[in-house]
Design a protein around this motif. Sequence first.
Motif, PDB file in Angstrom:
ATOM      1  N   LEU A 105     -79.198  61.687  94.392  1.00 28.38           N
ATOM      2  CA  LEU A 105     -77.976  62.081  95.099  1.00 28.38           C
ATOM      3  C   LEU A 105     -77.724  61.198  96.320  1.00 28.38           C
ATOM      4  O   LEU A 105     -76.574  61.024  96.730  1.00 28.38           O
ATOM      5  N   GLY A 106     -78.793  60.642  96.883  1.00 31.05           N
ATOM      6  CA  GLY A 106     -78.639  59.781  98.049  1.00 31.05           C
ATOM      7  C   GLY A 106     -78.808  58.310  97.721  1.00 31.05           C
ATOM      8  O   GLY A 106     -79.090  57.503  98.622  1.00 31.05           O
ATOM      9  N   ASP A 107     -78.616  57.934  96.472  1.00 30.71           N
ATOM     10  CA  ASP A 107     -78.762  56.533  96.063  1.00 30.71           C
ATOM     11  C   ASP A 107     -77.809  55.638  96.858  1.00 30.71           C
ATOM     12  O   ASP A 107     -76.746  56.062  97.304  1.00 30.71           O
ATOM     13  N   ARG A 108     -78.215  54.366  96.990  1.00 27.06           N
ATOM     14  CA  ARG A 108     -77.400  53.432  97.777  1.00 27.06           C
ATOM     15  C   ARG A 108     -76.088  53.077  97.088  1.00 27.06           C
ATOM     16  O   ARG A 108     -75.164  52.568  97.730  1.00 27.06           O
ATOM     17  N   ARG A 161     -74.698  57.860  92.644  1.00 25.62           N
ATOM     18  CA  ARG A 161     -74.539  59.171  93.291  1.00 25.62           C
ATOM     19  C   ARG A 161     -73.602  60.060  92.481  1.00 25.62           C
ATOM     20  O   ARG A 161     -73.851  61.256  92.299  1.00 25.62           O
ATOM     21  N   ALA A 162     -72.503  59.482  91.995  1.00 25.07           N
ATOM     22  CA  ALA A 162     -71.544  60.263  91.214  1.00 25.07           C
ATOM     23  C   ALA A 162     -72.183  60.803  89.938  1.00 25.07           C
ATOM     24  O   ALA A 162     -71.976  61.971  89.568  1.00 25.07           O
ATOM     25  N   CYS A 163     -72.952  59.969  89.242  1.00 25.23           N
ATOM     26  CA  CYS A 163     -73.635  60.429  88.028  1.00 25.23           C
ATOM     27  C   CYS A 163     -74.665  61.511  88.358  1.00 25.23           C
ATOM     28  O   CYS A 163     -74.820  62.485  87.605  1.00 25.23           O
ATOM     29  N   ALA A 164     -75.378  61.315  89.465  1.00 22.72           N
ATOM     30  CA  ALA A 164     -76.374  62.311  89.861  1.00 22.72           C
ATOM     31  C   ALA A 164     -75.709  63.648  90.162  1.00 22.72           C
ATOM     32  O   ALA A 164     -76.225  64.715  89.772  1.00 22.72           O
ATOM     33  N   SER A 208     -76.753  71.062  85.584  1.00 18.80           N
ATOM     34  CA  SER A 208     -78.048  71.757  85.564  1.00 18.80           C
ATOM     35  C   SER A 208     -78.037  72.997  86.446  1.00 18.80           C
ATOM     36  O   SER A 208     -79.099  73.607  86.676  1.00 18.80           O
ATOM     37  N   GLY A 209     -76.874  73.347  86.993  1.00 15.38           N
ATOM     38  CA  GLY A 209     -76.746  74.563  87.800  1.00 15.38           C
ATOM     39  C   GLY A 209     -76.922  74.356  89.287  1.00 15.38           C
ATOM     40  O   GLY A 209     -76.921  75.330  90.050  1.00 15.38           O
ATOM     41  N   GLY A 210     -77.073  73.139  89.756  1.00 14.33           N
ATOM     42  CA  GLY A 210     -77.245  72.881  91.183  1.00 14.33           C
ATOM     43  C   GLY A 210     -75.924  72.695  91.914  1.00 14.33           C
ATOM     44  O   GLY A 210     -74.858  72.618  91.301  1.00 14.33           O
ATOM     45  N   ASP A 211     -75.991  72.610  93.236  1.00 20.35           N
ATOM     46  CA  ASP A 211     -74.799  72.423  94.075  1.00 20.35           C
ATOM     47  C   ASP A 211     -75.014  71.198  94.961  1.00 20.35           C
ATOM     48  O   ASP A 211     -75.643  71.288  96.027  1.00 20.35           O
ATOM     49  N   PRO A 212     -74.506  70.046  94.557  1.00 24.64           N
ATOM     50  CA  PRO A 212     -74.728  68.816  95.340  1.00 24.64           C
ATOM     51  C   PRO A 212     -74.168  68.900  96.750  1.00 24.64           C
ATOM     52  O   PRO A 212     -74.767  68.359  97.686  1.00 24.64           O
ATOM     53  N   VAL A 213     -73.022  69.566  96.933  1.00 25.88           N
ATOM     54  CA  VAL A 213     -72.407  69.615  98.263  1.00 25.88           C
ATOM     55  C   VAL A 213     -73.331  70.295  99.250  1.00 25.88           C
ATOM     56  O   VAL A 213     -73.538  69.812 100.379  1.00 25.88           O
ATOM     57  N   GLU A 214     -73.896  71.412  98.867  1.00 22.54           N
ATOM     58  CA  GLU A 214     -74.803  72.123  99.772  1.00 22.54           C
ATOM     59  C   GLU A 214     -76.049  71.290 100.060  1.00 22.54           C
ATOM     60  O   GLU A 214     -76.583  71.313 101.170  1.00 22.54           O
ATOM     61  N   TRP A 215     -76.514  70.557  99.055  1.00 24.93           N
ATOM     62  CA  TRP A 215     -77.671  69.677  99.261  1.00 24.93           C
ATOM     63  C   TRP A 215     -77.358  68.638 100.323  1.00 24.93           C
ATOM     64  O   TRP A 215     -78.168  68.384 101.229  1.00 24.93           O
ATOM     65  N   TYR A 216     -76.185  68.004 100.222  1.00 29.33           N
ATOM     66  CA  TYR A 216     -75.767  67.017 101.229  1.00 29.33           C
ATOM     67  C   TYR A 216     -75.625  67.656 102.602  1.00 29.33           C
ATOM     68  O   TYR A 216     -76.036  67.081 103.625  1.00 29.33           O
ATOM     69  N   ALA A 272     -85.494  62.370 105.439  1.00 28.93           N
ATOM     70  CA  ALA A 272     -84.859  62.145 104.138  1.00 28.93           C
ATOM     71  C   ALA A 272     -83.402  61.724 104.273  1.00 28.93           C
ATOM     72  O   ALA A 272     -82.776  61.361 103.279  1.00 28.93           O
ATOM     73  N   LEU A 273     -82.887  61.771 105.505  1.00 26.60           N
ATOM     74  CA  LEU A 273     -81.482  61.386 105.709  1.00 26.60           C
ATOM     75  C   LEU A 273     -81.339  59.875 105.550  1.00 26.60           C
ATOM     76  O   LEU A 273     -82.069  59.093 106.167  1.00 26.60           O
ATOM     77  N   SER A 274     -80.389  59.460 104.709  1.00 22.47           N
ATOM     78  CA  SER A 274     -80.157  58.041 104.466  1.00 22.47           C
ATOM     79  C   SER A 274     -78.663  57.775 104.449  1.00 22.47           C
ATOM     80  O   SER A 274     -77.846  58.710 104.452  1.00 22.47           O
ATOM     81  N   ALA A 275     -78.327  56.502 104.429  1.00 24.77           N
ATOM     82  CA  ALA A 275     -76.919  56.135 104.385  1.00 24.77           C
ATOM     83  C   ALA A 275     -76.251  56.683 103.127  1.00 24.77           C
ATOM     84  O   ALA A 275     -75.091  57.123 103.154  1.00 24.77           O
ATOM     85  N   GLY A 276     -76.973  56.671 101.991  1.00 21.42           N
ATOM     86  CA  GLY A 276     -76.404  57.201 100.759  1.00 21.42           C
ATOM     87  C   GLY A 276     -76.119  58.681 100.844  1.00 21.42           C
ATOM     88  O   GLY A 276     -75.132  59.169 100.272  1.00 21.42           O
ATOM     89  N   VAL A 277     -76.956  59.433 101.550  1.00 25.73           N
ATOM     90  CA  VAL A 277     -76.732  60.869 101.721  1.00 25.73           C
ATOM     91  C   VAL A 277     -75.448  61.107 102.525  1.00 25.73           C
ATOM     92  O   VAL A 277     -74.632  61.967 102.185  1.00 25.73           O
ATOM     93  N   VAL A 278     -75.262  60.334 103.583  1.00 18.05           N
ATOM     94  CA  VAL A 278     -74.063  60.485 104.419  1.00 18.05           C
ATOM     95  C   VAL A 278     -72.811  60.166 103.600  1.00 18.05           C
ATOM     96  O   VAL A 278     -71.816  60.908 103.637  1.00 18.05           O
ATOM     97  N   SER A 279     -72.838  59.080 102.847  1.00 19.29           N
ATOM     98  CA  SER A 279     -71.686  58.737 102.017  1.00 19.29           C
ATOM     99  C   SER A 279     -71.438  59.799 100.963  1.00 19.29           C
ATOM    100  O   SER A 279     -70.292  60.119 100.639  1.00 19.29           O
TER     101      SER A 279
END
Length: 488
Positions: free
Chosen positions: A275-278, A283-286, A293-301, A312-319
Amino acid sequence: MRENIWDGPAAAVRLAEGASLGETVDTADPSAWIALDAGARERGWAYGEASWQPSAWERTEGGRALSDALQGGQDTAADGLLTEARLALGLCHRNGRIRAAALARAAACPGLLPLVVVRCSDWAPPVREEARRLLTELLDAESAVRLLPLILRIGRRGRGDFATDLATGVLRAAPRGTLVPLYADADRTVRRYAYRLAVEEGHLSPAELAGVAARDDDTVLQRLCAEAALAASAEGHVDDDVLEPLLGARNPQVRSAGVTALRRAGRGERAVGYLGDRAGVVRACARYVVRQSGGDPVEWYRRRCADAGDPALSAGVVSGLAECGDRSDAEALWALTAHPDPVIRSRAVGGLRLLDVLDVRRLRELLDDPAPGVVREATSALLPSARLLDAGWLLERLAVERARETRVSAFRLLGAHDGLVRLRAAVALVDDPDGGLRHRARQSVQRWHPTADVPAGVAEVGELLGRARHLFGDHVLKRLLWEAGLRA
């Protein structure tokens, strides 16, 4: 010493004078054969006679004898005239009858098979048909592999598809390992051809294809092999020796294919790690796989962006938060504009722009950020509202002691102001020590014309244009002053 492959006429002369083919032409390079074919027909202009003269090699003693022998149909093989090197010239001759006569003797010279390939696209039908008959008779799997770079080049010509189709048929019928030398060819067109054929014929396992997708530096091949590896895997099952190379590949398209395959393999939970890939496409595919699979990417971010100290915070997570969040996430992004990592700061500003959240006062402060990436992102966000920024404040940031990225940013934003402010900014930099800024400023001054927001007769316009008079001719300067309602 071999001739330069582009010096076909000189190579032809050396062959006519008795040099061997191997010492004159780089026989392993398809460009050398093509250059020889073109160079042997190159003719010179005789100005005194106002006419085209025969090629340079034809005017040599050996060239004249060769032409006479082939044109007259003499059997001169016994006296050694028709050597392999000279017969190569006959195959390249501008006279179609001589080319046809040379083809009749070429079957006895395997080293001339490349020129038979060239003649398969000949413009003269009798020559072309004889060359195709001869190539059909002589081409086997070994020679098809050796000549494939040349065959593919000739295949791009008009009437050139015959040799390509013939080679494809021969290679399809060849044993599985025949294509192996082509997989490592320096010419990526050859590699693409070989792997496409291997995929169609099922010569490579899914694991082998995945390895190629991860290793090869050609993006077309990476995509081809990644898709083929997944397509060849059993329905509902993807082995680790296929998944792991794809997931670890440098190319984002290949990684995204691997991430998407996680759902098919029943391992959707692993997609969270991407989800935090560069790369945005990964990220979109993840996000897709996590949702399925029943998860919520927005809440994870949101959880990770809420804690600026999270390792664990990275530039990909922010984007990622900006890509799938909403305006309610703006405050979390604003907080990250003060993060110690400049990449995270710049991604946070880019995220605010993506969410269309604009606070001119807060963004303006980021123009003084020490990180050029942050300044560039802030500038892009502010450009649509540049006229809301105080022109005097921006002019202060043109000072030479400021950071270069800040000066460039201020100049861009001042360029979006009205005509007089724009002229002030440009004239301030016409003699700047920074070559790039100086060039932009001078171009801006030279393109400047009074607009409706510049009152006629403003003395400051005349003063500013006077400081930059060395950029204009007298006539142009007078015209500009007249347009501004001023006298020269």
